[in-house]
Scaffold this active site. Structure first.
Site, short mmCIF file in Angstrom:
data_model
loop_
_atom_site.label_atom_id
_atom_site.label_comp_id
_atom_site.label_asym_id
_atom_site.label_seq_id
_atom_site.Cartn_x
_atom_site.Cartn_y
_atom_site.Cartn_z
N SER A 67 0.64 -1.36 -0.06
CA SER A 67 -0.05 0.11 -0.07
C SER A 67 0.84 1.36 0.01
CB SER A 67 -0.91 -0.06 1.19
OG SER A 67 -0.21 0.00 2.53
N ASP A 99 -3.71 8.34 7.97
CA ASP A 99 -4.85 7.65 8.47
C ASP A 99 -4.43 6.52 9.43
OD1 ASP A 99 -3.19 6.00 6.80
OD2 ASP A 99 -4.89 5.07 5.60
N HIS A 112 -0.37 5.17 6.58
CA HIS A 112 -0.03 5.73 5.14
C HIS A 112 0.42 7.30 5.42
CE1 HIS A 112 -2.84 2.37 3.86
NE2 HIS A 112 -1.75 2.05 3.40
#
Length: 365
Positions: free
Chosen positions: A37, A332, A335
């Site tokens: 991610s 968040d 990230h």
């Protein structure tokens, strides 16, 4: 004859300045990215068919990348500096642009196949091989990405993965020495992926080590137990020790790969970039970069010290984003914010954190 030759030379020069000779590709940068991610530009929702709509808070639709997010990832900033199009996710069926390369990274992916996301590094490499074969089939018809064989050979192959392997190892209730053995195996698998890509003709590899996972608000909020050691920056020491162990194994693997695959006119270049040092600096010296509360998520629930609560994460109705103008390192809980990613990209592009010291832009030529 001399005048005619001069006119032909002038015509060739004009054609090159206007975009090149018909049918001849002008040299450009092509990047193939593999990872999780930290660099996923949309593969996860594309792969599993859910829509990442506009969640609560300050997230917005980024027109250029086509994603709901806090903003650009470090890979997007790098694309801008290299003057190439944003890397479209491999799994996206609509609106993709693969002319400058492909992003195979998927959120939740790990080096091993122990993640709930069945799109680990070996699968991503196989997806690349399929993409390359399909490009060869479609190119004669003027279809597909039209990436030339020479561009596949001269492209940069970037790998940024390993963070989820650390999390999975700790979730299995392993001791730190056991975690480190697991991560040594993961580093060896990254080396195997490089070898597989090399066997397909790749020559330029840009391998990132993993960041300080112990500094993430999610890790601190969910994994910290009473009595756990915190380092000078307030990060969970054991998790960061595991990250450094993985990175040491990966650095050794990069050196072995450079010796094994390098040499000769067509030898491979293997560059290892210290993402840990780049990112840890943002926590340890956050005020230097104008960041507030480096260990606290901008978007989340619960307030200080970490603003992270399970099942009340960013995007849920119970989560809110920090006010406009506040500069945070983490968006968040996991990230990095656009502000942080801009700094990360700048440091990557400087070449100061790469071994051997190399600028990505120079490798891209």
């Amino acid at each position: 004859m001399r005048m005619r030759g001069s006119r032909i030379a002038l015509l060739l020069l004009m054609l090159l300045q206007c975009g090149g000779l018909p049918g001849i590709a002008v040299g450009r940068c092509v990047v193939f990215n593999f990872g999780d991610s930290n660099s996923d530009t949309g593969s996860l929702p594309a792969a599993f068919g859910f829509y990442l709509g506009p969640p609560a808070g300050r997230r917005f639709f980024h027109r250029q990348t086509g994603r709901w997010s806090d903003g650009r990832l470090y890979i997007d900033f790098i694309a801008e500096k290299l003057k190439i199009s944003y890397l479209s996710p491999y799994m996206e069926s609509s609106g993709s642009d693969f002319t400058s390369g492909v992003n195979f990274a998927v959120a939740g992916a790990a080096v091993t196949q122990k993640s709930a996301i069945p799109l680990g590094l070996d699968t991503q490499v196989n997806q690349f091989l399929h993409f390359k074969n399909r490009t060869r089939e479609l190119r004669p018809r003027g279809a597909g990405s039209m990436i030339a064989e020479s561009e596949f050979r001269d492209a940069v192959y970037a790998i940024d993965i390993g963070q989820n392997d650390i999390t999975l190892a700790f979730l299995a209730n392993l001791t730190l020495p056991e975690v480190e053995r697991e991560l040594a195996a993961s580093a060896a698998m990254v080396a195997d992926a490089v070898r597989a890509l090399r066997a397909s003709g790749a020559r330029k590899f840009w391998v990132y080590n993993t960041g300080p996972i112990g500094c993430l608000p999610q890790t601190l909020a969910l994994r910290q137990k009473p009595g756990d050691e915190l380092d000078a920056a307030g990060c969970l020491a054991e998790y960061n020790a595991a990250a450094r162990s993985f990175n040491a194994e990966l650095a050794a693997a990069c050196r072995r790969l450079a010796a094994e695959l390098g040499g000769g006119e067509d030898g491979a270049t293997v560059v290892c970039t210290d993402m840990y040092a780049i990112k840890y600096e943002l926590f340890a010296n956050h005020s230097r970069y104008g960041f507030e509360r480096p260990l606290m998520a901008c978007c989340g629930h619960g307030g200080p010290p970490y603003n992270y609560a399970n099942l009340k994460t960013c995007g849920q109705p119970t989560a809110t984003a920090c006010p406009e103008g506040e500069r945070h390192v983490i968006w968040d809980g996991v990230h990095y914010t656009e502000d942080a990613n801009a700094i990360v990209a700048r440091k990557i592009l400087s070449g100061d954190f790469s071994s051997p010291r190399t600028k990505l832009k120079a490798l891209c030529k």
